[in-house]
Design a protein around this motif. Structure first.
Motif, short mmCIF file in Angstrom:
data_model
loop_
_atom_site.label_atom_id
_atom_site.label_comp_id
_atom_site.label_asym_id
_atom_site.label_seq_id
_atom_site.Cartn_x
_atom_site.Cartn_y
_atom_site.Cartn_z
N ASP A 56 1.03 -1.27 0.23
CA ASP A 56 0.15 0.37 -0.27
C ASP A 56 0.92 1.18 -0.33
O ASP A 56 1.28 1.36 0.96
CB ASP A 56 -0.84 -0.23 0.93
CG ASP A 56 -1.74 0.69 0.84
OD1 ASP A 56 -2.21 1.28 -0.08
OD2 ASP A 56 -2.79 0.99 1.93
N ASP A 75 -3.00 18.51 1.20
CA ASP A 75 -3.98 18.16 2.21
C ASP A 75 -4.80 19.71 1.54
O ASP A 75 -4.30 20.34 0.31
CB ASP A 75 -3.28 18.04 3.29
CG ASP A 75 -3.35 19.37 4.24
OD1 ASP A 75 -3.26 20.82 3.98
OD2 ASP A 75 -3.30 18.97 5.42
N GLU A 123 1.06 15.69 3.71
CA GLU A 123 1.07 15.02 4.40
C GLU A 123 1.42 13.52 3.74
O GLU A 123 1.78 13.52 2.30
CB GLU A 123 -0.60 14.62 4.30
CG GLU A 123 -1.62 14.78 3.40
CD GLU A 123 -3.29 14.66 3.64
OE1 GLU A 123 -3.85 14.70 4.63
OE2 GLU A 123 -3.58 14.82 2.47
N VAL A 176 -0.07 9.87 2.29
CA VAL A 176 -1.46 9.28 2.37
C VAL A 176 -0.54 7.89 1.34
O VAL A 176 0.04 7.97 0.78
CB VAL A 176 -1.85 10.14 1.08
CG1 VAL A 176 -1.35 10.40 0.09
CG2 VAL A 176 -3.54 9.55 0.87
N LYS A 177 -1.66 7.17 1.57
CA LYS A 177 -1.69 5.32 1.17
C LYS A 177 -2.63 5.10 -0.04
O LYS A 177 -3.84 6.03 -0.03
CB LYS A 177 -2.01 4.51 2.02
CG LYS A 177 -1.24 4.46 3.59
CD LYS A 177 -1.60 2.91 5.01
CE LYS A 177 -0.98 3.44 5.56
NZ LYS A 177 -1.54 2.08 6.51
N SER A 211 -4.57 3.54 -1.12
CA SER A 211 -5.97 2.83 -0.85
C SER A 211 -6.70 3.64 -0.73
O SER A 211 -7.99 4.50 -0.51
CB SER A 211 -5.92 1.41 0.03
OG SER A 211 -4.89 2.36 1.73
N GLU A 212 -5.73 5.22 0.02
CA GLU A 212 -6.17 6.35 0.82
C GLU A 212 -7.06 6.91 -0.74
O GLU A 212 -7.88 8.19 -0.16
CB GLU A 212 -6.07 7.12 1.95
CG GLU A 212 -5.58 5.92 2.84
CD GLU A 212 -4.73 6.97 3.60
OE1 GLU A 212 -4.82 6.40 4.84
OE2 GLU A 212 -3.51 7.22 3.49
N LEU A 213 -6.06 6.77 -2.05
CA LEU A 213 -6.61 8.02 -2.89
C LEU A 213 -8.08 8.26 -3.73
O LEU A 213 -8.40 8.79 -4.34
CB LEU A 213 -5.49 7.95 -4.01
CG LEU A 213 -3.92 8.01 -3.74
CD1 LEU A 213 -2.83 7.58 -4.56
CD2 LEU A 213 -4.05 9.28 -3.36
N GLU A 240 -10.62 8.47 -1.97
CA GLU A 240 -11.84 8.79 -1.73
C GLU A 240 -12.88 8.67 -1.68
O GLU A 240 -12.96 6.74 -1.20
CB GLU A 240 -11.74 10.11 -2.17
CG GLU A 240 -10.58 10.96 -2.66
CD GLU A 240 -11.02 11.78 -2.97
OE1 GLU A 240 -11.42 12.62 -3.46
OE2 GLU A 240 -9.74 12.98 -3.23
N ASP A 241 -13.88 8.79 -2.20
CA ASP A 241 -15.49 7.76 -2.07
C ASP A 241 -15.41 7.16 -3.78
O ASP A 241 -16.62 7.68 -4.13
CB ASP A 241 -16.93 8.92 -2.28
CG ASP A 241 -16.76 9.92 -3.20
OD1 ASP A 241 -16.18 10.32 -3.81
OD2 ASP A 241 -18.06 10.62 -2.49
N LYS A 248 -10.96 -0.01 -6.35
CA LYS A 248 -11.30 -0.53 -5.40
C LYS A 248 -12.40 -0.85 -5.37
O LYS A 248 -13.73 -0.21 -5.14
CB LYS A 248 -11.04 0.90 -3.89
CG LYS A 248 -10.23 0.61 -2.65
CD LYS A 248 -10.69 1.83 -2.54
CE LYS A 248 -10.07 1.36 -0.44
NZ LYS A 248 -10.51 2.47 0.55
N GLY A 266 -12.75 -2.95 -0.88
CA GLY A 266 -12.06 -3.08 0.33
C GLY A 266 -10.47 -3.09 -0.27
O GLY A 266 -9.89 -2.91 0.16
#
Length: 244
Positions: free
Chosen positions: A54, A61, A67, A69-70, A72-74, A76-77, A189, A192
């Motif tokens: 990951d 930010d 910041e 960021v992983k 998997s966090e890119l 968003e929704d 993604k 999860g």
């Protein structure tokens, strides 16, 4: 029996011109169908492999602060993201002029694309260097990621260090000589789980005779614009970072 379709007629065109133009139009219709066929094949790909890690990138930010960021966090929704590997590694004094002209054009597109899915510009240079260049170019809508501290760029072929020995031999790459490449990678993604979906492997496919600058043509308005003209894109001109 079906009649021939009605076609346009430009002022003072000859019969020979119209015959040749109609033949070209048939080829353009076929190309349009083939483009959609290729897009359908791309959409129908089975799930790709999960990333080996990951990856942790650096970005700015919402408050303008750096910041971590992983990958998997890119998302968003959103279910899908696109990462473009920008040829601006720390060894370059200036970014690649080819990448720069593409990004000059894509910045406006990013304004709209980001409503549908996040589009990120990633390179191995420090974040402050990437964003400083973005300000110089007047780019307004890109999201920059620094891959300075991870192996994303080599793992997903944004440079040649990840290329197999067999391909290096086939392509004639010299030992110890590596460079970055203009590569798009799409990740999804689902439930999860992050997976690679597609990448621009054409970057690493040898050009056929008479072909130039076609690895990422699908998003390159410059070359497609020149292809409309009698002169075409030619073989002795390439965009520059700056012009007089």
């Amino acid at each position: 029996m079906a009649s021939d379709p009605v076609h346009l007629a430009y002022p003072n065109e000859s019969a020979g011109y119209r015959e040749a133009r109609n033949e070209l139009l048939d080829a353009e219709i076929d190309l349009r169908r083939r483009i959609e066929h290729v897009a359908a094949l791309r959409r129908a790909l089975p799930p790709g492999g999960a990333p080996p890690q990951d990856y942790v990138f650096e970005r700015t930010d919402a408050h303008g602060r750096p910041e971590q960021v992983k990958l998997s966090e890119l998302f968003e929704d959103h279910p899908t993201i696109i990462l473009y590997s920008f040829m601006y590694g720390p060894e370059r004094d200036l970014p690649c002029n080819g990448c720069t002209h593409i990004l000059d054009a894509l910045d406006g597109t990013a304004r709209h694309a980001n409503q549908v899915l996040p589009l990120y510009i990633v390179a191995r240079s420090p974040l402050v260097r990437l964003e400083a260049w973005g300000r110089v170019r007047g780019w307004r809508f890109f999201r920059f990621l620094s891959a300075e501290g991870n192996s994303y760029t080599s793992d997903y072929f944004g440079n040649t260090t990840g290329v197999s020995d067999a391909m290096r031999t086939e392509r004639g790459y010299q030992p110890g000589e590596n460079w970055d490449q203009p590569v798009f990678n799409v990740f999804t993604k689902r439930d999860g789980t992050v997976r690679h979906s597609w990448g621009t492997e054409l970057v690493y496919v040898a050009e056929e005779p008479g072909q130039n600058h076609r690895a990422v043509d699908m998003v390159d308005p410059l070359w497609n614009l020149l292809d409309m003209t009698p002169e075409g894109r030619g073989t002795d001109w390439f965009p520059k970072v700056w012009y007089d």
